[in-house]
Design a protein around this motif. Structure first.
Motif, PDB file in Angstrom:
ATOM      1  N   PRO A 158       0.810  -1.224   0.000  1.00  0.00           N
ATOM      2  CA  PRO A 158       0.000   0.000   0.000  1.00  0.00           C
ATOM      3  C   PRO A 158       0.840   1.269   0.000  1.00  0.00           C
ATOM      4  CG  PRO A 158      -0.952  -1.608   1.500  1.00  0.00           C
ATOM      5  CD  PRO A 158       0.361  -2.184   1.040  1.00  0.00           C
ATOM      6  N   CYS A 159       2.029   1.226   0.611  1.00  0.00           N
ATOM      7  CA  CYS A 159       2.884   2.413   0.638  1.00  0.00           C
ATOM      8  C   CYS A 159       3.458   2.747  -0.732  1.00  0.00           C
ATOM      9  CB  CYS A 159       4.016   2.240   1.655  1.00  0.00           C
ATOM     10  SG  CYS A 159       5.132   0.866   1.293  1.00  0.00           S
ATOM     11  N   ASN A 160       3.330   1.815  -1.695  1.00  0.00           N
ATOM     12  CA  ASN A 160       3.765   2.081  -3.071  1.00  0.00           C
ATOM     13  C   ASN A 160       2.687   2.789  -3.890  1.00  0.00           C
ATOM     14  OD1 ASN A 160       5.286  -1.055  -2.797  1.00  0.00           O
ATOM     15  ND2 ASN A 160       6.476   0.808  -3.152  1.00  0.00           N
ATOM     16  N   VAL A 161       1.513   3.034  -3.282  1.00  0.00           N
ATOM     17  CA  VAL A 161       0.415   3.713  -3.974  1.00  0.00           C
ATOM     18  C   VAL A 161       0.386   5.167  -3.528  1.00  0.00           C
ATOM     19  CG1 VAL A 161      -2.057   3.746  -4.453  1.00  0.00           C
ATOM     20  CG2 VAL A 161      -0.885   1.556  -4.082  1.00  0.00           C
ATOM     21  N   LEU A 162       0.646   6.057  -4.469  1.00  0.00           N
ATOM     22  CA  LEU A 162       0.644   7.498  -4.218  1.00  0.00           C
ATOM     23  C   LEU A 162      -0.757   8.041  -4.486  1.00  0.00           C
ATOM     24  CD1 LEU A 162       2.040  10.270  -3.805  1.00  0.00           C
ATOM     25  CD2 LEU A 162       2.603  10.218  -6.252  1.00  0.00           C
ATOM     26  N   VAL A 163      -1.382   8.622  -3.483  1.00  0.00           N
ATOM     27  CA  VAL A 163      -2.743   9.155  -3.649  1.00  0.00           C
ATOM     28  C   VAL A 163      -2.664  10.539  -4.277  1.00  0.00           C
ATOM     29  CG1 VAL A 163      -4.862   9.854  -2.481  1.00  0.00           C
ATOM     30  CG2 VAL A 163      -3.627   7.811  -1.713  1.00  0.00           C
ATOM     31  N   ASN A 164      -3.197  10.643  -5.474  1.00  0.00           N
ATOM     32  CA  ASN A 164      -3.230  11.909  -6.207  1.00  0.00           C
ATOM     33  C   ASN A 164      -4.297  11.815  -7.283  1.00  0.00           C
ATOM     34  OD1 ASN A 164      -2.471  14.527  -6.967  1.00  0.00           O
ATOM     35  ND2 ASN A 164      -0.920  13.809  -8.399  1.00  0.00           N
ATOM     36  N   SER A 165      -4.798  12.936  -7.724  1.00  0.00           N
ATOM     37  CA  SER A 165      -5.730  12.936  -8.853  1.00  0.00           C
ATOM     38  C   SER A 165      -4.944  12.673 -10.137  1.00  0.00           C
ATOM     39  CB  SER A 165      -6.469  14.271  -8.928  1.00  0.00           C
ATOM     40  OG  SER A 165      -5.562  15.361  -8.840  1.00  0.00           O
ATOM     41  N   GLU A 166      -5.660  12.424 -11.222  1.00  0.00           N
ATOM     42  CA  GLU A 166      -5.010  12.098 -12.495  1.00  0.00           C
ATOM     43  C   GLU A 166      -4.699  13.362 -13.287  1.00  0.00           C
ATOM     44  OE1 GLU A 166      -6.578   8.109 -14.264  1.00  0.00           O
ATOM     45  OE2 GLU A 166      -8.269   9.351 -13.706  1.00  0.00           O
ATOM     46  N   PRO A 167      -3.499  13.455 -13.870  1.00  0.00           N
ATOM     47  CA  PRO A 167      -3.168  14.636 -14.682  1.00  0.00           C
ATOM     48  C   PRO A 167      -4.206  14.957 -15.750  1.00  0.00           C
ATOM     49  CG  PRO A 167      -1.183  13.403 -14.243  1.00  0.00           C
ATOM     50  CD  PRO A 167      -2.316  12.587 -13.667  1.00  0.00           C
ATOM     51  N   MET A 168      -4.788  13.921 -16.365  1.00  0.00           N
ATOM     52  CA  MET A 168      -5.745  14.191 -17.451  1.00  0.00           C
ATOM     53  C   MET A 168      -6.995  14.910 -16.947  1.00  0.00           C
ATOM     54  SD  MET A 168      -7.390  10.445 -18.370  1.00  0.00           S
ATOM     55  CE  MET A 168      -5.847   9.571 -18.513  1.00  0.00           C
ATOM     56  N   THR A 169      -7.340  14.739 -15.668  1.00  0.00           N
ATOM     57  CA  THR A 169      -8.531  15.415 -15.150  1.00  0.00           C
ATOM     58  C   THR A 169      -8.260  16.877 -14.826  1.00  0.00           C
ATOM     59  OG1 THR A 169      -8.098  14.755 -12.843  1.00  0.00           O
ATOM     60  CG2 THR A 169      -9.417  13.254 -14.191  1.00  0.00           C
TER      61      THR A 169
END
Length: 376
Positions: A158-169
């Motif tokens: 889980p620590c390898n998952v960076l929570v961020n919105s998607e650039p395309m949005t």
């Protein structure tokens, strides 16, 4: 099968070699295994150039064919082999579709951006076994919900998952020129059911446009005309196009993915102009929540799809804040509601949006670049 074999043989040796090669702090590699620099890579590339990062960094775009080369002053384009070689030297690597199956070294930052928020099963959760999918330092998920989903899908922590919105949005939050529309615009983006390109099927449903056969299009167009709605259909780029014809009626326009892009240039900007979305199991339904506009879900093959592909979000119906349509009459009712500005799912959309989006501010690229520590 070949991909799996290569990952555990040749590329395993490359991963060992990558540990010992010194990285260049000034090299950024944007890499797409197919289709050129698109999806999340395109707005990220544009952001890097617009904000002046090309003054301190060499930005390389790796693509699978020279036909996707776009000669720009601030970017150098590479073919697949050149991209593989540059990977060993690049400090910063960003992927969308596919990856270079070499493990990052400890002083290298490799970000897997995907090409849409996962709704259906992906990676190790699918029936296609391409072996190890964990060739990144971080993969991007749009909320905390995706930490468990992506850790299972890509066999990472889980620590390898960076929570961020998607650039395309980020495009949803830009200022767009408002056009005076004579009619409502509804965009339909059916996901692929059968794919020659990928070599498998996710559903036994074979109609190009769910619910409608070719001889139904005249009737559909007539309904759209009476309701003063223009329906733009964009067929998924992975869909088998053997049944496709570029059919253009007065109010119904059906395009392959490439034909749509030629006509309207950018799907996400066109979505900003739209009044509603018609979709099914596509990641686009989750992205579209950021626009807070009506969505309907055409899902006559839901049970079949559950059995063949399966869903990352379960039960999938809980993540469909809109009418769930299985016949033409229900579809026409939805169109009538759009024509009359009836929207009964605002609160449900906000609930789902809060689950799948931590951010809704159009600052995905900015956050990502700051997280990576890039300096102007």
């Amino acid at each position: 099968m070949l991909k799996k074999v290569l990952k555990i043989t040749i590329f395993k040796l490359f991963s060992a070699l990558n540990i010992f090669i010194k990285k260049n702090n000034n090299i950024i590699l944007l890499y797409s295994a197919n289709g050129g620099i698109n999806f999340n890579l395109l707005p990220l590339k544009n952001y890097l150039i617009k904000e002046g990062y090309s003054k301190n960094y060499k930005i390389y775009c790796g693509v699978n064919s020279k036909k996707f080369f776009n000669y720009e002053d601030d970017v150098i384009y590479l073919n697949k082999v050149q991209s593989f070689l540059l990977f060993f030297k690049a400090m910063y690597v960003f992927y969308t579709t596919g990856q270079i199956p070499i493990k990052p070294s400890v002083d290298q930052l490799v970000i897997q951006l995907h090409h849409g928020i996962t709704f259906k099963n992906t990676g190790a959760k699918t029936k296609i076994n391409n072996g190890d999918e964990h060739f990144f330092t971080f993969c991007v998920g749009s909320s905390e919900l995706y930490k468990s989903i992506y850790s299972q899908s890509f066999n990472c922590f889980p620590c390898n998952v960076l929570v961020n919105s998607e650039p395309m949005t980020d495009l949803f939050f830009e200022k767009h020129i408002k056009h005076c529309k004579k009619e409502k615009i509804v965009i339909w983006t059916p996901t692929f059911r059968q794919s020659n390109y990928l070599g498998y099927s996710d559903s036994n449903y074979v109609q190009l446009l769910p619910l409608f056969k070719n001889n139904d299009y005249e009737e559909l167009n007539s309904v759209l005309h009476k309701l003063n709605i223009k329906l733009l259909v964009k067929i998924h780029p992975a869909q088998d196009l053997s049944l496709y014809k570029n059919l253009v009626f007065s109010n119904l326009k059906i395009y392959s993915s490439s034909d749509f892009d030629k006509k309207y240039d950018n799907l996400y900007k066109k979505l900003c102009e739209s009044d509603a979305l018609v979709a099914d199991y596509s990641s686009l339904t989750l992205q579209y929540l950021l626009l807070d506009k009506p969505i309907c879900y055409v899902i006559p093959d839901l049970e079949n799809y559950k059995n063949l592909r399966g869903f990352a979000l379960n039960p999938p119906e809980d993540f469909m804040p809109g009418p769930k349509i299985i016949n033409k009459e229900q579809f026409y009712r939805f169109l009538k509601d759009i024509s009359n500005d009836v929207d009964s799912y605002v609160s449900q959309r906000n609930i789902v949006k809060s689950l799948v989006h931590k951010y809704s501010d159009g600052k995905s690229c900015k956050r990502l670049i700051e997280f990576c520590g890039l300096k102007k």
